[in-house]
Scaffold this motif. Structure first.
Motif, PDB file in Angstrom:
ATOM      1  N   LYS A   1       1.272  -1.279  -0.161  1.00 43.66           N
ATOM      2  CA  LYS A   1      -0.038   0.237   0.236  1.00 43.66           C
ATOM      3  C   LYS A   1       1.126   1.292  -0.508  1.00 43.66           C
ATOM      4  O   LYS A   1       1.926   0.995   0.355  1.00 43.66           O
ATOM      5  CB  LYS A   1      -0.861   0.087   0.975  1.00 43.66           C
ATOM      6  CG  LYS A   1      -2.393  -0.933   1.444  1.00 43.66           C
ATOM      7  CD  LYS A   1      -2.654  -1.132   2.690  1.00 43.66           C
ATOM      8  CE  LYS A   1      -3.568  -2.403   3.181  1.00 43.66           C
ATOM      9  NZ  LYS A   1      -3.791  -3.291   2.121  1.00 43.66           N
ATOM     10  N   ASN A   2      -0.157   2.407  -0.425  1.00 37.91           N
ATOM     11  CA  ASN A   2       1.081   3.425   0.198  1.00 37.91           C
ATOM     12  C   ASN A   2       2.019   4.249  -1.050  1.00 37.91           C
ATOM     13  O   ASN A   2       2.788   4.955  -0.523  1.00 37.91           O
ATOM     14  CB  ASN A   2       1.104   3.709   1.743  1.00 37.91           C
ATOM     15  CG  ASN A   2       0.430   3.529   2.904  1.00 37.91           C
ATOM     16  OD1 ASN A   2      -0.952   3.844   2.335  1.00 37.91           O
ATOM     17  ND2 ASN A   2       0.444   2.935   3.834  1.00 37.91           N
ATOM     18  N   CYS A   3       2.134   3.507  -2.564  1.00 41.49           N
ATOM     19  CA  CYS A   3       2.268   4.217  -3.439  1.00 41.49           C
ATOM     20  C   CYS A   3       2.180   3.264  -4.150  1.00 41.49           C
ATOM     21  O   CYS A   3       0.470   2.513  -4.157  1.00 41.49           O
ATOM     22  CB  CYS A   3       4.067   3.119  -2.807  1.00 41.49           C
ATOM     23  SG  CYS A   3       3.834   1.472  -2.877  1.00 41.49           S
ATOM     24  N   ILE A   4       2.967   3.306  -6.165  1.00 44.87           N
ATOM     25  CA  ILE A   4       2.746   3.563  -7.125  1.00 44.87           C
ATOM     26  C   ILE A   4       3.942   2.148  -7.614  1.00 44.87           C
ATOM     27  O   ILE A   4       4.892   3.320  -7.465  1.00 44.87           O
ATOM     28  CB  ILE A   4       2.194   4.166  -8.332  1.00 44.87           C
ATOM     29  CG1 ILE A   4       0.615   5.124  -7.546  1.00 44.87           C
ATOM     30  CG2 ILE A   4       1.789   3.891  -8.920  1.00 44.87           C
ATOM     31  CD1 ILE A   4       0.693   6.572  -7.874  1.00 44.87           C
ATOM     32  N   ILE A   5       3.537   1.210  -7.684  1.00 46.51           N
ATOM     33  CA  ILE A   5       4.358   0.472  -7.855  1.00 46.51           C
ATOM     34  C   ILE A   5       4.051   0.015  -9.270  1.00 46.51           C
ATOM     35  O   ILE A   5       3.396  -0.278  -9.934  1.00 46.51           O
ATOM     36  CB  ILE A   5       4.587  -1.277  -7.663  1.00 46.51           C
ATOM     37  CG1 ILE A   5       5.039  -0.404  -5.622  1.00 46.51           C
ATOM     38  CG2 ILE A   5       5.929  -1.643  -7.809  1.00 46.51           C
ATOM     39  CD1 ILE A   5       4.849  -1.826  -4.541  1.00 46.51           C
ATOM     40  N   ASP A   6       5.449   0.364 -10.501  1.00 48.50           N
ATOM     41  CA  ASP A   6       5.311   0.000 -11.696  1.00 48.50           C
ATOM     42  C   ASP A   6       7.109  -1.438 -11.928  1.00 48.50           C
ATOM     43  O   ASP A   6       7.950  -0.493 -11.793  1.00 48.50           O
ATOM     44  CB  ASP A   6       5.621   0.741 -12.747  1.00 48.50           C
ATOM     45  CG  ASP A   6       5.357  -0.179 -14.334  1.00 48.50           C
ATOM     46  OD1 ASP A   6       4.885  -1.174 -13.858  1.00 48.50           O
ATOM     47  OD2 ASP A   6       5.034   0.392 -15.130  1.00 48.50           O
ATOM     48  N   GLY A   7       6.934  -2.206 -12.696  1.00 44.70           N
ATOM     49  CA  GLY A   7       8.367  -2.959 -13.087  1.00 44.70           C
ATOM     50  C   GLY A   7       7.920  -3.956 -13.799  1.00 44.70           C
ATOM     51  O   GLY A   7       6.559  -4.594 -13.642  1.00 44.70           O
ATOM     52  N   PRO A   8       9.068  -5.066 -14.666  1.00 51.22           N
ATOM     53  CA  PRO A   8      10.124  -4.291 -14.560  1.00 51.22           C
ATOM     54  C   PRO A   8      10.169  -2.883 -15.234  1.00 51.22           C
ATOM     55  O   PRO A   8       9.538  -2.970 -16.140  1.00 51.22           O
ATOM     56  CB  PRO A   8      10.961  -5.344 -15.654  1.00 51.22           C
ATOM     57  CG  PRO A   8       9.791  -6.090 -16.088  1.00 51.22           C
ATOM     58  CD  PRO A   8       8.830  -5.954 -15.460  1.00 51.22           C
ATOM     59  N   LEU A   9      11.098  -2.260 -15.154  1.00 51.05           N
ATOM     60  CA  LEU A   9      11.751  -1.661 -15.905  1.00 51.05           C
ATOM     61  C   LEU A   9      12.788  -0.847 -16.006  1.00 51.05           C
ATOM     62  O   LEU A   9      13.702  -0.945 -14.964  1.00 51.05           O
ATOM     63  CB  LEU A   9      11.513  -0.060 -14.708  1.00 51.05           C
ATOM     64  CG  LEU A   9       9.566   0.447 -15.042  1.00 51.05           C
ATOM     65  CD1 LEU A   9       9.284   0.866 -14.545  1.00 51.05           C
ATOM     66  CD2 LEU A   9       9.500   1.013 -16.710  1.00 51.05           C
ATOM     67  N   ALA A  10      13.794  -0.360 -16.944  1.00 48.08           N
ATOM     68  CA  ALA A  10      15.065  -0.452 -17.309  1.00 48.08           C
ATOM     69  C   ALA A  10      15.202   0.522 -16.713  1.00 48.08           C
ATOM     70  O   ALA A  10      14.332   1.996 -16.615  1.00 48.08           O
ATOM     71  CB  ALA A  10      15.353  -0.738 -18.464  1.00 48.08           C
ATOM     72  N   PHE A  11      16.689   1.278 -16.069  1.00 50.70           N
ATOM     73  CA  PHE A  11      16.774   2.694 -15.318  1.00 50.70           C
ATOM     74  C   PHE A  11      17.061   3.416 -16.332  1.00 50.70           C
ATOM     75  O   PHE A  11      16.370   4.296 -15.930  1.00 50.70           O
ATOM     76  CB  PHE A  11      18.513   2.190 -14.900  1.00 50.70           C
ATOM     77  CG  PHE A  11      19.107   3.515 -14.512  1.00 50.70           C
ATOM     78  CD1 PHE A  11      18.990   3.480 -13.194  1.00 50.70           C
ATOM     79  CD2 PHE A  11      19.439   4.943 -14.876  1.00 50.70           C
ATOM     80  CE1 PHE A  11      19.041   4.338 -12.114  1.00 50.70           C
ATOM     81  CE2 PHE A  11      19.776   5.929 -14.725  1.00 50.70           C
ATOM     82  CZ  PHE A  11      19.784   5.896 -12.858  1.00 50.70           C
ATOM     83  N   ASP A  12      16.776   3.521 -17.577  1.00 46.69           N
ATOM     84  CA  ASP A  12      16.626   4.319 -18.491  1.00 46.69           C
ATOM     85  C   ASP A  12      15.265   4.838 -18.870  1.00 46.69           C
ATOM     86  O   ASP A  12      14.387   6.366 -18.250  1.00 46.69           O
ATOM     87  CB  ASP A  12      17.291   4.354 -20.316  1.00 46.69           C
ATOM     88  CG  ASP A  12      16.578   3.031 -20.898  1.00 46.69           C
ATOM     89  OD1 ASP A  12      16.140   2.177 -19.758  1.00 46.69           O
ATOM     90  OD2 ASP A  12      16.756   2.928 -21.657  1.00 46.69           O
ATOM     91  N   ASN A  13      13.968   4.068 -18.034  1.00 43.22           N
ATOM     92  CA  ASN A  13      12.565   4.165 -18.690  1.00 43.22           C
ATOM     93  C   ASN A  13      11.767   4.757 -17.636  1.00 43.22           C
ATOM     94  O   ASN A  13      11.656   5.397 -16.910  1.00 43.22           O
ATOM     95  CB  ASN A  13      12.275   3.982 -19.324  1.00 43.22           C
ATOM     96  CG  ASN A  13      12.372   1.955 -19.522  1.00 43.22           C
ATOM     97  OD1 ASN A  13      11.800   0.913 -18.410  1.00 43.22           O
ATOM     98  ND2 ASN A  13      13.252   1.781 -20.115  1.00 43.22           N
ATOM     99  N   ALA A  14      13.019   4.397 -16.239  1.00 43.67           N
ATOM    100  CA  ALA A  14      12.536   4.646 -15.401  1.00 43.67           C
ATOM    101  C   ALA A  14      12.553   6.459 -14.404  1.00 43.67           C
ATOM    102  O   ALA A  14      12.126   6.653 -13.648  1.00 43.67           O
ATOM    103  CB  ALA A  14      12.977   4.012 -13.823  1.00 43.67           C
ATOM    104  N   VAL A  15      13.526   6.337 -14.728  1.00 41.22           N
ATOM    105  CA  VAL A  15      14.280   7.902 -14.872  1.00 41.22           C
ATOM    106  C   VAL A  15      13.938   8.795 -16.261  1.00 41.22           C
ATOM    107  O   VAL A  15      13.966   9.766 -15.927  1.00 41.22           O
ATOM    108  CB  VAL A  15      15.456   8.016 -14.021  1.00 41.22           C
ATOM    109  CG1 VAL A  15      15.877   7.288 -13.235  1.00 41.22           C
ATOM    110  CG2 VAL A  15      16.847   7.568 -15.200  1.00 41.22           C
TER     111      VAL A  15
END
Ligand code: COD
Length: 298
Positions: free
Chosen positions: A207-221
């Motif tokens: 809870k209390n967050c939004i999680i997504d993955g898998p993400l590679a480092f470039d698309n995460a940031v």
């Protein structure tokens, strides 16, 4: 939204926070420098456990004024750790800090079953970075404590970090679970764990967050990178927390950001009875100071 680590100072003084800090193996000029700064601005009252002669020599040489500090003379490192951990265990101190002692030596004391700081949940390391090329502070976990976390461990690591970010006022931090690629690949455990964590979050098991993955480092940031790869994600490009697949990836990223990108960092171990400042010897004095602030807020 926090953009700079120095914003932590504002939050601490607004809440008038003062903590007692126990430094294990105190003859460490870098830790003493950071503690002195926090002491002078009224954030910590230090208890310095270690070789008192060497500690006082450093204090004198640097011209620090530690009038109100308590000194406990102990030459044996393991004993220093034990005394410092017990002070925190007994609530005579609210922050434990590593001085001139190896990380595993300190952590073994922290995990001691009788007098350690276990709470029944996993302890994990939380690092908060100020990177010039990113639009806000970004947290990374776990780069220093859990070596090869499994799915259960990762849930606890996310919960520790999200709890801290919630306290910092980020109601729903965006969590990117990193892999080498943004697709699930059954041969890459990190991508499988990432997909499960995302689904658990959607089903409100985390809870209390939004999680997504898998993400590679470039698309995460980077929004642009995510857009180029046609990734539709509420997290991509606006991540508050990066969850690492293991300690190697995490530690290399941590040091790359500090040494190549000249990022500033503060870090703390969460999940114990009280926060632990566990900076490495190569961390700057500023980083140690900001880590004390982070621990004071926890
Ligand atoms: N949280 C809570 N309990 C833990 C944790 C944790 N993160 N890790 C281990 N435990 C408990 C276990 O359940 C068990 O009861 C006991 O502690 C011992 O477990 P082991 O045998 O797996 O652990 P240790 O004592 O061999 O090692 C624990 C360390 C934290 C010391 C170890 O994981 C470690 O060395 N981590 C990396 C530290 C490091 O070198 N960091 C530097 C990077 S800069």
């Amino acid at each position: 939204m926090f953009k700079k680590l120095s914003d932590l100072e504002r939050l601490i003084s607004k809440n008038k926070i003062v903590r007692t800090l126990a430094l294990a193996v105190s003859q460490d000029q870098y830790s003493l420098n950071a503690i002195h700064k926090a002491y002078k601005v009224g954030i910590v009252n230090p208890i310095l456990i270690g070789d008192e002669v060497l500690t006082r020599d450093i204090i004198k040489e640097k011209g620090y004024d530690f009038d109100g500090a308590v000194f406990i003379n102990e030459l044996d490192h393991q004993k220093c750790v034990e005394i410092a951990v017990k002070l925190v265990h007994n609530d005579e101190a609210q922050i434990l800090m590593k001085g001139k002692v190896a990380t595993p030596e300190l952590l073994k004391g922290v995990l001691n079953k009788e007098w350690g700081l276990r709470t029944g949940t996993l302890l994990s390391h939380f690092a908060l970075f100020e990177v010039n090329t990113y639009h806000k502070l970004i947290a990374i976990t776990d780069v220093a404590m859990n070596i090869a976390p499994n799915l259960k461990d990762k849930i606890a690591i996310v919960n520790n970090s999200v709890g801290y970010l919630n306290k910092m006022g980020i109601a729903k931090p965006k969590v990117a679970v990193l892999g080498a690629i943004e697709m699930v690949n059954e041969s890459m455990q990190a991508t499988l764990d990432a997909a499960l964590l995302s689904k658990m979050n959607q089903r409100d098991q985390i809870k209390n967050c939004i999680i997504d993955g898998p993400l590679a480092f470039d698309n995460a940031v980077s929004f642009e990178s995510a857009k180029n790869k046609n990734i539709k994600s509420a997290v991509a490009g606006d991540t508050d927390l990066l969850l690492m697949p293991d300690i190697e990836v995490g530690n290399v990223l941590y040091k790359t950001l500090v040494f190549f990108a000249k990022a500033k960092v503060a870090s703390v171990v969460l999940g114990a009875k009280k926060p632990i400042v566990l900076t490495s010897r190569s961390d700057s004095e500023e980083s140690k100071y900001h880590s004390i602030l982070l621990a004071a807020l926890a």
